[in-house]
Design a protein around this motif. Sequence first.
Motif, PDB file in Angstrom:
ATOM      1  N   HIS A 179       0.830  -1.212   0.000  1.00  6.98           N
ATOM      2  CA  HIS A 179       0.000   0.000   0.000  1.00  6.98           C
ATOM      3  C   HIS A 179       0.862   1.258   0.000  1.00  6.98           C
ATOM      4  O   HIS A 179       0.520   2.258  -0.635  1.00  6.98           O
ATOM      5  CB  HIS A 179      -0.944  -0.009   1.204  1.00  6.98           C
ATOM      6  CG  HIS A 179      -1.944  -1.113   1.158  1.00  6.98           C
ATOM      7  ND1 HIS A 179      -2.802  -1.292   0.087  1.00  6.98           N
ATOM      8  CD2 HIS A 179      -2.234  -2.119   2.043  1.00  6.98           C
ATOM      9  CE1 HIS A 179      -3.575  -2.346   0.310  1.00  6.98           C
ATOM     10  NE2 HIS A 179      -3.246  -2.867   1.490  1.00  6.98           N
ATOM     11  N   ALA A 180       1.959   1.208   0.735  1.00  7.07           N
ATOM     12  CA  ALA A 180       2.938   2.292   0.729  1.00  7.07           C
ATOM     13  C   ALA A 180       4.290   1.637   0.969  1.00  7.07           C
ATOM     14  O   ALA A 180       4.647   1.316   2.098  1.00  7.07           O
ATOM     15  CB  ALA A 180       2.632   3.331   1.802  1.00  7.07           C
ATOM     16  N   ILE A 181       5.033   1.408  -0.110  1.00  3.57           N
ATOM     17  CA  ILE A 181       6.273   0.651  -0.015  1.00  3.57           C
ATOM     18  C   ILE A 181       7.461   1.557  -0.303  1.00  3.57           C
ATOM     19  O   ILE A 181       7.452   2.326  -1.270  1.00  3.57           O
ATOM     20  CB  ILE A 181       6.241  -0.569  -0.968  1.00  3.57           C
ATOM     21  CG1 ILE A 181       7.502  -1.411  -0.800  1.00  3.57           C
ATOM     22  CG2 ILE A 181       6.036  -0.166  -2.408  1.00  3.57           C
ATOM     23  CD1 ILE A 181       7.427  -2.756  -1.514  1.00  3.57           C
ATOM     24  N   GLU A 182       8.469   1.495   0.569  1.00  5.45           N
ATOM     25  CA  GLU A 182       9.711   2.225   0.336  1.00  5.45           C
ATOM     26  C   GLU A 182      10.564   1.323  -0.544  1.00  5.45           C
ATOM     27  O   GLU A 182      11.088   0.303  -0.100  1.00  5.45           O
ATOM     28  CB  GLU A 182      10.419   2.522   1.663  1.00  5.45           C
ATOM     29  CG  GLU A 182      11.375   3.716   1.607  1.00  5.45           C
ATOM     30  CD  GLU A 182      12.626   3.445   0.802  1.00  5.45           C
ATOM     31  OE1 GLU A 182      12.887   4.186  -0.174  1.00  5.45           O
ATOM     32  OE2 GLU A 182      13.338   2.485   1.141  1.00  5.45           O
ATOM     33  N   THR A 183      10.671   1.686  -1.809  1.00  9.65           N
ATOM     34  CA  THR A 183      11.185   0.746  -2.795  1.00  9.65           C
ATOM     35  C   THR A 183      12.690   0.498  -2.675  1.00  9.65           C
ATOM     36  O   THR A 183      13.168  -0.562  -3.087  1.00  9.65           O
ATOM     37  CB  THR A 183      10.861   1.227  -4.226  1.00  9.65           C
ATOM     38  OG1 THR A 183      11.380   2.545  -4.421  1.00  9.65           O
ATOM     39  CG2 THR A 183       9.359   1.227  -4.460  1.00  9.65           C
ATOM     40  N   LYS A 184      13.455   1.432  -2.137  1.00  6.16           N
ATOM     41  CA  LYS A 184      14.907   1.210  -2.066  1.00  6.16           C
ATOM     42  C   LYS A 184      15.215  -0.013  -1.203  1.00  6.16           C
ATOM     43  O   LYS A 184      16.000  -0.889  -1.599  1.00  6.16           O
ATOM     44  CB  LYS A 184      15.606   2.455  -1.504  1.00  6.16           C
ATOM     45  CG  LYS A 184      17.143   2.363  -1.546  1.00  6.16           C
ATOM     46  CD  LYS A 184      17.627   2.224  -2.978  1.00  6.16           C
ATOM     47  CE  LYS A 184      19.141   2.051  -3.054  1.00  6.16           C
ATOM     48  NZ  LYS A 184      19.872   3.284  -2.803  1.00  6.16           N
ATOM     49  N   GLY A 185      14.599  -0.072  -0.037  1.00  5.18           N
ATOM     50  CA  GLY A 185      14.820  -1.225   0.820  1.00  5.18           C
ATOM     51  C   GLY A 185      14.349  -2.511   0.174  1.00  5.18           C
ATOM     52  O   GLY A 185      14.983  -3.565   0.298  1.00  5.18           O
ATOM     53  N   ALA A 186      13.211  -2.432  -0.545  1.00  7.88           N
ATOM     54  CA  ALA A 186      12.660  -3.630  -1.186  1.00  7.88           C
ATOM     55  C   ALA A 186      13.524  -4.080  -2.364  1.00  7.88           C
ATOM     56  O   ALA A 186      13.879  -5.263  -2.475  1.00  7.88           O
ATOM     57  CB  ALA A 186      11.232  -3.352  -1.657  1.00  7.88           C
ATOM     58  N   PHE A 187      13.875  -3.142  -3.248  1.00  7.16           N
ATOM     59  CA  PHE A 187      14.597  -3.523  -4.460  1.00  7.16           C
ATOM     60  C   PHE A 187      16.036  -3.950  -4.174  1.00  7.16           C
ATOM     61  O   PHE A 187      16.637  -4.687  -4.955  1.00  7.16           O
ATOM     62  CB  PHE A 187      14.571  -2.384  -5.476  1.00  7.16           C
ATOM     63  CG  PHE A 187      13.194  -2.102  -6.024  1.00  7.16           C
ATOM     64  CD1 PHE A 187      12.198  -3.060  -5.989  1.00  7.16           C
ATOM     65  CD2 PHE A 187      12.883  -0.858  -6.569  1.00  7.16           C
ATOM     66  CE1 PHE A 187      10.921  -2.809  -6.484  1.00  7.16           C
ATOM     67  CE2 PHE A 187      11.614  -0.588  -7.067  1.00  7.16           C
ATOM     68  CZ  PHE A 187      10.632  -1.560  -7.026  1.00  7.16           C
ATOM     69  N   ARG A 188      16.587  -3.467  -3.064  1.00  3.20           N
ATOM     70  CA  ARG A 188      17.918  -3.953  -2.671  1.00  3.20           C
ATOM     71  C   ARG A 188      17.907  -5.451  -2.421  1.00  3.20           C
ATOM     72  O   ARG A 188      18.901  -6.140  -2.671  1.00  3.20           O
ATOM     73  CB  ARG A 188      18.380  -3.241  -1.398  1.00  3.20           C
ATOM     74  CG  ARG A 188      19.124  -1.938  -1.607  1.00  3.20           C
ATOM     75  CD  ARG A 188      19.488  -1.357  -0.258  1.00  3.20           C
ATOM     76  NE  ARG A 188      20.242  -0.123  -0.386  1.00  3.20           N
ATOM     77  CZ  ARG A 188      20.496   0.686   0.626  1.00  3.20           C
ATOM     78  NH1 ARG A 188      20.043   0.378   1.845  1.00  3.20           N
ATOM     79  NH2 ARG A 188      21.203   1.784   0.460  1.00  3.20           N
ATOM     80  N   ARG A 189      16.781  -5.961  -1.925  1.00  2.00           N
ATOM     81  CA  ARG A 189      16.696  -7.404  -1.661  1.00  2.00           C
ATOM     82  C   ARG A 189      16.755  -8.178  -2.983  1.00  2.00           C
ATOM     83  O   ARG A 189      17.391  -9.236  -3.067  1.00  2.00           O
ATOM     84  CB  ARG A 189      15.415  -7.730  -0.893  1.00  2.00           C
ATOM     85  CG  ARG A 189      15.405  -7.111   0.505  1.00  2.00           C
ATOM     86  CD  ARG A 189      14.233  -7.565   1.366  1.00  2.00           C
ATOM     87  NE  ARG A 189      14.324  -6.930   2.680  1.00  2.00           N
ATOM     88  CZ  ARG A 189      15.093  -7.363   3.672  1.00  2.00           C
ATOM     89  NH1 ARG A 189      15.822  -8.461   3.507  1.00  2.00           N
ATOM     90  NH2 ARG A 189      15.136  -6.726   4.828  1.00  2.00           N
TER      91      ARG A 189
END
Length: 515
Positions: A179-189
Amino acid sequence: MDSSWFSSPFALLFTTLIVIGILKAVAVLHRVVFFWKNKGVPYVPNSLSSFLTSLKAFLGSISIVDYWQFLYDYHPKAKYVGMMEFNTPCVILRDPELIRDVVMKDFEHFPDHRSFVDKQLEPLLGKNVFALRGDRWKEMRHTLSPSFTASKMKFMFNLISKCCKDFVDYLVDHPEICHAIETKGAFRRYTNDVIVNAAFGISVNSTKDQDNEFYTRGVEAIKFSSGLKSIAKFIFMRTCPRVAKLMGMTIFPSAMSKFFKTAVGETIKAREEQGIVRPYMIHLLIQARDKKDDDDKMTLDDIISQAFFFFLANFDTTSTLVCFAVHELAVNQGIQDRLREEVRQHLAEGNGEISYDSLMKMTYMDMVISETLRKYPPLIVVDRLCTKRYELPPSRPGCKNFIVEPDNVLMLPVYGLHHDPKYFPNPNKFDPERFSETNKDNILPYTYLPFGHGPRKCIGNRFALMETKILIAYLLQKFTIKTTEKTIEPVIFTKKEFALQPADGFWVELEKREM
């Protein structure tokens, strides 16, 4: 104090050293202040205003983007501009033809990057292909280049695609985080999983195993290599390497170096003992090591440094590229819809799967990523170190020629060129049409440098682009990307890092699509 002390040999020596120190400091200060004054070259003066601007950038009062834009715009009609970086004369090249000469035609005069740290102090950073110089760089570049050919990219496609599907499926199965995702932390994975698989041959899934050590070490490395404290440490280690060595100073904690040394060592051991052959980077480095004679043999530190460099670059830089692309798709729904339609067509042709060949045929995808790289280049500025005297023509009519001496530095202001309205009209607008088949030939050569140019061009650019495009394609298949209340447009860059990052993070909503 006993007056006899002043006439003692120790006092004489002490006084002499103080006088020498003062004279040397005065000489350095004189060079810094007056070096460019009589050169007949437009330059950024060492005035109070310029000093304060530099200080603001260093202390985090203005962003690094604002600082380099200040330098780029200081003499807007000059082909190049002189400046001092501490005690080192630097030339900011603004003219595309001069940039072409430096990075291509006269490359033998500028074959190296300057060193940021002594390789004996920090082998993790000092022995990689970006930092190496001269023949050592040529050998390492030659060794690594086969890892990044088109045929190797095609070979690695399925591996990267699996990492991507696992990552996107995790997002689909966990709508509460979308719903509200901080993409830097996610895409680093995602980028962590890709590079660990590709470079180390180790399978990890950072969405399921949130605290796997590669991911936590990657976050730790980024933390230690950015920010004011780390920049100050970089500067000290570069200017006073002997003192830094005596102090035992390093950029990264010893535990991090130990972890990567162990990971690479175990990978090499497993491949040698079990006869595993995966034609990726570490395998090629092992082969190169075994072919060399003892005098020039590649060490374990050499191999570790390459693996760590590509891990760190992919972990952070590629994830940032994806973040900026997703941000622009969120704020430009028309562009997102057109790109999704292109992806949908190729998915339909491939029975719901994307192949390497179909990804390479996505022309609008290429336009979107190219425009993302223009607006948000991975490096704000790229450097070249002079190794042989070189004469630059007059910077503008009425000026003198300038002789670039060995150890002088040339700076290629990538962000400034990419945002110069002379080369890219309305530069703050996100417009993929700049890179259409009709328009891309109108881009003046050497004004678009997202990966550098010439023999020193980023060796891993194909890998980064493929990894980015696959993720964008699968995200668009499963989600509509939307803005949230936390999305800031236009992007406001942080003042705390020496890289392009939004001040408050990358925030979007991923709304699941009905399939």
